[in-house]
Design a protein around this motif. Structure first.
Motif, short mmCIF file in Angstrom:
data_model
loop_
_atom_site.label_atom_id
_atom_site.label_comp_id
_atom_site.label_asym_id
_atom_site.label_seq_id
_atom_site.Cartn_x
_atom_site.Cartn_y
_atom_site.Cartn_z
N SER A 81 0.82 -1.21 0.00
CA SER A 81 0.00 0.00 0.00
C SER A 81 0.85 1.25 0.00
O SER A 81 0.60 2.21 -0.74
CB SER A 81 -0.93 -0.01 1.22
N ILE A 82 1.90 1.26 0.82
CA ILE A 82 2.79 2.41 0.88
C ILE A 82 3.55 2.58 -0.43
O ILE A 82 3.72 3.69 -0.93
CB ILE A 82 3.75 2.27 2.07
N ARG A 83 4.00 1.47 -0.99
CA ARG A 83 4.78 1.53 -2.22
C ARG A 83 3.93 2.03 -3.39
O ARG A 83 4.38 2.84 -4.20
CB ARG A 83 5.37 0.15 -2.54
N LEU A 84 2.68 1.55 -3.49
CA LEU A 84 1.81 2.01 -4.57
C LEU A 84 1.48 3.49 -4.44
O LEU A 84 1.29 4.19 -5.43
CB LEU A 84 0.52 1.18 -4.59
N LEU A 85 1.41 3.96 -3.20
CA LEU A 85 1.04 5.36 -2.97
C LEU A 85 2.08 6.32 -3.52
O LEU A 85 1.75 7.41 -3.98
CB LEU A 85 0.85 5.60 -1.47
N GLN A 129 -5.65 -14.28 -2.90
CA GLN A 129 -5.69 -13.24 -1.88
C GLN A 129 -4.77 -12.08 -2.25
O GLN A 129 -5.08 -10.91 -1.98
CB GLN A 129 -5.26 -13.83 -0.52
N GLU A 130 -3.66 -12.40 -2.90
CA GLU A 130 -2.75 -11.34 -3.36
C GLU A 130 -3.45 -10.44 -4.37
O GLU A 130 -3.29 -9.21 -4.33
CB GLU A 130 -1.51 -11.98 -3.98
N ALA A 131 -4.22 -11.01 -5.29
CA ALA A 131 -4.96 -10.22 -6.27
C ALA A 131 -5.98 -9.32 -5.59
O ALA A 131 -6.15 -8.15 -5.95
CB ALA A 131 -5.65 -11.14 -7.28
N ARG A 132 -6.65 -9.86 -4.57
CA ARG A 132 -7.64 -9.06 -3.85
C ARG A 132 -7.00 -7.87 -3.14
O ARG A 132 -7.50 -6.75 -3.20
CB ARG A 132 -8.38 -9.95 -2.85
N TRP A 133 -5.89 -8.11 -2.48
CA TRP A 133 -5.22 -7.03 -1.77
C TRP A 133 -4.64 -6.00 -2.74
O TRP A 133 -4.60 -4.81 -2.42
CB TRP A 133 -4.13 -7.59 -0.86
N PHE A 134 -4.19 -6.43 -3.88
CA PHE A 134 -3.65 -5.49 -4.86
C PHE A 134 -4.75 -4.54 -5.35
O PHE A 134 -4.54 -3.33 -5.45
CB PHE A 134 -3.05 -6.26 -6.04
N ILE A 135 -5.93 -5.08 -5.62
CA ILE A 135 -7.06 -4.24 -6.05
C ILE A 135 -7.45 -3.27 -4.94
O ILE A 135 -7.70 -2.08 -5.19
CB ILE A 135 -8.25 -5.13 -6.46
N LYS A 136 -7.47 -3.76 -3.73
CA LYS A 136 -7.83 -2.89 -2.60
C LYS A 136 -6.82 -1.76 -2.44
O LYS A 136 -7.19 -0.60 -2.22
CB LYS A 136 -7.89 -3.72 -1.32
N ASN A 137 -5.54 -2.07 -2.56
CA ASN A 137 -4.52 -1.04 -2.39
C ASN A 137 -4.54 -0.03 -3.53
O ASN A 137 -4.23 1.14 -3.33
CB ASN A 137 -3.14 -1.69 -2.28
N ILE A 138 -4.88 -0.48 -4.74
CA ILE A 138 -5.02 0.46 -5.86
C ILE A 138 -6.15 1.44 -5.57
O ILE A 138 -6.02 2.66 -5.76
CB ILE A 138 -5.29 -0.30 -7.18
N GLN A 139 -7.28 0.92 -5.09
CA GLN A 139 -8.40 1.79 -4.76
C GLN A 139 -8.02 2.76 -3.64
O GLN A 139 -8.36 3.94 -3.67
CB GLN A 139 -9.61 0.95 -4.36
N GLN A 140 -7.31 2.26 -2.65
CA GLN A 140 -6.92 3.10 -1.54
C GLN A 140 -5.97 4.21 -1.99
O GLN A 140 -6.04 5.34 -1.51
CB GLN A 140 -6.24 2.24 -0.46
N ARG A 141 -5.09 3.89 -2.93
CA ARG A 141 -4.17 4.90 -3.46
C ARG A 141 -4.93 6.06 -4.08
O ARG A 141 -4.66 7.24 -3.78
CB ARG A 141 -3.26 4.26 -4.50
N PHE A 142 -5.90 5.77 -4.94
CA PHE A 142 -6.63 6.84 -5.61
C PHE A 142 -7.56 7.57 -4.65
O PHE A 142 -7.78 8.78 -4.80
CB PHE A 142 -7.42 6.27 -6.80
N ASP A 143 -8.12 6.87 -3.67
CA ASP A 143 -8.94 7.56 -2.67
C ASP A 143 -8.12 8.57 -1.90
O ASP A 143 -8.57 9.69 -1.61
CB ASP A 143 -9.55 6.53 -1.71
N THR A 144 -6.89 8.20 -1.53
CA THR A 144 -6.03 9.11 -0.79
C THR A 144 -5.64 10.31 -1.65
O THR A 144 -5.62 11.45 -1.18
CB THR A 144 -4.77 8.38 -0.30
N ILE A 145 -5.31 10.07 -2.92
CA ILE A 145 -4.97 11.17 -3.83
C ILE A 145 -6.14 12.13 -3.97
O ILE A 145 -5.97 13.36 -3.96
CB ILE A 145 -4.56 10.61 -5.21
N LEU A 146 -7.35 11.60 -4.08
CA LEU A 146 -8.53 12.45 -4.22
C LEU A 146 -8.76 13.28 -2.96
O LEU A 146 -9.09 14.47 -3.04
CB LEU A 146 -9.76 11.59 -4.52
#
Length: 532
Positions: free
Chosen positions: A22-26, A380-397
């Motif tokens: 999550s931190i790395r994607l951000l 589970q890795e795919a699920r967490w990756f999608i969640k972290n992508i969404q979290q990245r854009f939510d934080t940017i917004l």
């Protein structure tokens, strides 16, 4: 020394693999995120792109920066193939905004949630944005960098001209060698002797012969286009261009005399020309004051870097992550309300592959338990990756919305209305850590009515004013630029004068600060801005 046993209760931060991702994607830029998504799609069979907007996750993504819950921690530390690692990180994880990103080598392999139960519909893990595209057409293979590579290089341009010369094989080889020895600006950095010594070693006879051929080839190189290519220094480059102008047979006597003075000036130390030391140049060049001034103006129109137009500059296409659009308004009324939107072109639309997930769920009682656990981990890795992508854009917004609210005057009046703003203010408003705001605002761009800017552009220190408030350093730079653009060419403003003008506006700005801002804007000092 007495030995004994004791119990001690302590807390420490546990960076789970999911939190590290999550931190790395951000902190990734749009291009880096696109590459990360492509790599994940290649490695994980449960992840796929979709053109349809999938339903958002319903386990807390609306709050992008919440602490890791107890259920998530228990799922992450469940007995798996790396249970030993999980047992060492079972302490409660605090807010992920306080965390420091670790490298990929610091983490361990993805541990999954340790379970084989799945949601009834795996489509609920889908993202909501289209994969990053180049916005240049429907051809997915088109690449802007490939377009840049089609530009002809300086060496290719010179080699093509050399083909028209009827030279011996030795002179042809010498000319080709010099062409390949040019730098990006078209200059020959190394002396001919050094180039020849590198080819012949210690053979003195061969050294003299090579220097002779290189000298002939250098004269041929100077005759090629662009004029000035192959020069050893700036003075020689300018002299070559002036001599090319002198070759014009229709020159008047006055023009010819002016060119002769310019050639003599370029034979003098270049610092005299840079300082516009007219008195010294008049003495050294045996010319009048008017001739020197005209020659300086003529030299200023020459090209100091002949190879500049052939440099293959990489085209960095900036795609904004956030769009700021004005709310509809009535005609004739200035719009003061804006809406902040995520750019759908940079948001990858991801979801879990339904077919593969259903097959895995239907065969969870098979004999090959190890293979099933490995596939479950990838799911589970795919699920967490999608969640972290969404979290990245939510934080940017969230961060972008807060910036627009704080800098609302900028979107109406431009950079002159910029307010002082530091990362701490946005961090306190959103309840995030200052390091998180720094990651979000780095290499992320916002499209505004005045252009596209990096999010960091909206942050700046403040200068004191007479009223006791603060003026943004960005606004002060814009004001300095405005002053200089309106100045007289015959009497340009000095840094002291600009400082006094800022004080008249109520802004306390010292002369040294003005000089620093002026240099940051790449504006020459007053002595060089003065028209001759």
């Amino acid at each position: 020394m007495k030995q004994g046993l004791s119990l001690r209760v302590s807390q420490h931060l546990a960076l789970t693999p999911q939190l590290q991702q999550s931190i790395r994607l951000l902190q990734l830029s749009t291009l880096e995120l696109s590459q990360e998504v492509e790599q994940m799609l290649d490695e994980n069979p449960f992840l796929e792109l979709t053109q349809d907007e999938a339903v958002r996750e319903d386990f807390g993504i609306a709050q992008a920066d919440t602490p890791v819950t107890r259920d998530d921690r228990e799922a992450e530390t469940a007995p798996t193939s790396i249970a030993d690692y999980a047992s060492t990180t079972s302490a409660e994880a605090t807010n992920d905004d306080e965390a420091t990103p670790l490298s990929a080598d610091d983490g361990v392999s993805w541990e999954g949630d340790g379970t084989t139960d799945m949601a009834p519909d795996d489509g609920e893990w889908g993202g909501e944005a289209k994969a990053s595209t180049n916005n240049l057409g429907d051809d997915g293979d088109f690449d802007a960098t490939e377009l840049a590579r089609t530009q002809e290089s300086l060496q290719a341009h010179l080699h093509r001209q050399a083909l028209r010369l009827r030279l011996s094989p030795t002179d042809t080889a010498a000319l080709r060698f010099l062409i390949e020895s040019l730098n990006d600006d078209g200059y020959l950095d190394e002396p001919l002797e050094d180039l020849a010594r590198g080819l012949c070693g210690g053979d003195l006879d061969q050294l003299d012969d090579l220097v002779h051929h290189f000298t002939v080839a250098l004269h041929l190189l100077h005759s090629l286009e662009p004029v000035g290519v192959g020069a050893r220094n700036l003075g020689e480059c300018l002299r070559l261009q002036l001599k090319a102008l002198q070759a014009d047979e229709d020159l008047s006597d006055e023009r010819s005399a002016l060119l002769a003075v310019a050639v003599r000036m370029c034979s003098q130390p270049m610092d005299l020309l840079a300082r516009r030391d007219i008195k010294r140049l008049v003495q050294l060049c045996d010319a009048t004051d008017a001739q020197v001034r005209e020659a300086i103006a003529l030299i200023a129109r020459l090209e100091p870097k002949p190879g500049r137009r052939f440099v293959d500059v990489q085209r960095n296409i900036v795609v904004p992550d956030v769009l700021v659009v004005p709310v509809s308004k009535r005609p004739g009324v200035v719009n003061t309300k804006f809406r902040v939107l995520l750019n759908p072109e940079v948001m990858p639309r991801l979801r879990v592959h339904d077919i593969y997930a259903n097959v895995l769920r239907n065969h969870r009682g098979g004999k090959d338990t190890a293979s099933h656990a490995a596939l479950q981990q990838r799911l589970q890795e795919a699920r967490w990756f999608i969640k972290n992508i969404q979290q990245r854009f939510d934080t940017i917004l969230r961060v972008s919305t807060a910036i627009v609210e704080r800098q609302s005057s900028f979107f109406v009046h431009g950079e002159l209305a910029m307010r002082p703003l530091v990362l701490r203010e946005i961090a306190d408003e959103l309840g995030l850590h200052e390091s998180t705001i720094s990651r979000v605002t780095t290499a992320k761009y916002m499209a505004t009515p005045f252009g596209t800017f990096e999010l960091k552009y909206f942050f700046g220190s403040g200068l004191g004013t007479e009223s006791g408030g603060n003026a943004s350093s960005t606004a002060v730079r814009a004001l300095i630029k405005q002053f200089i653009s309106a100045e007289s060419n015959l009497k340009p403003l000095s840094d002291n004068q600009i400082s006094d003008m800022l004080k008249e506006q109520g802004i306390e700005c010292a002369r040294r600060t003005v000089a620093k801002y002026r240099e940051g804007l790449k504006i020459a000092p007053a002595s060089l801005r003065k028209a001759l």
